[in-house]
Design a protein around this motif. Sequence first.
Motif: not given
Length: 192
Positions: A1-15
């Motif tokens: 998983m790329t940094y881009q994917d990890e950041l996107t996933n983390y942000i969505q889970q937080k929201a």
Amino acid sequence: MTYQDELTNYIQQKALKEEALLTGVTKIRRVEPVILFAFPFTEKWFLNVPLLSSKMLAKDYLRSRHVQDQVASILKGEGYTAHYKTVLSLFGDFRPLAVSAGMGEWGRNGIVVNKDYGAGLLFAALFTNAPLTPTKTENQPEGEHCISCGECIRSCPADAFYNNQFHLNRCIPYSIRGCAECLKVCKKKPTH
């Protein structure tokens, strides 16, 4: 998983953890990332009971603001920009962005319809320069949920769906008096 994917996933889970119903990511002009958030909408928002509407509006505004503050804090902590518009934004129509982010499809009445929440959604957006992965939309094929239902057409007291077209000029006089019949009948539909 790329940094881009990890950041996107983390942000969505937080929201989602902070009480957004849905999140999605798309791009404006295919370049600028935007995160969309969906919050519950109810027909009680309308002017039938002004005090109740004001309280619900304030509650939903504060909820969207809290979620956006949390996500903005994450993005700014990573060195990215974060500017947002809440569910009360008067500038900008988030419906096309929500459809592009896979949060629903265009309903017959011009409202975004989600297969799980019907038309009961309010949208907010956060604009950033963070490298985010756009949400894939193959989980909800275009038109599958709304086209065959017809509940909004049958429930409309304004006959705004005259000749198989939606006529906003027929809808507006009813909607400003609190009509939300098309929203009330647009509920979660069973999956086939």
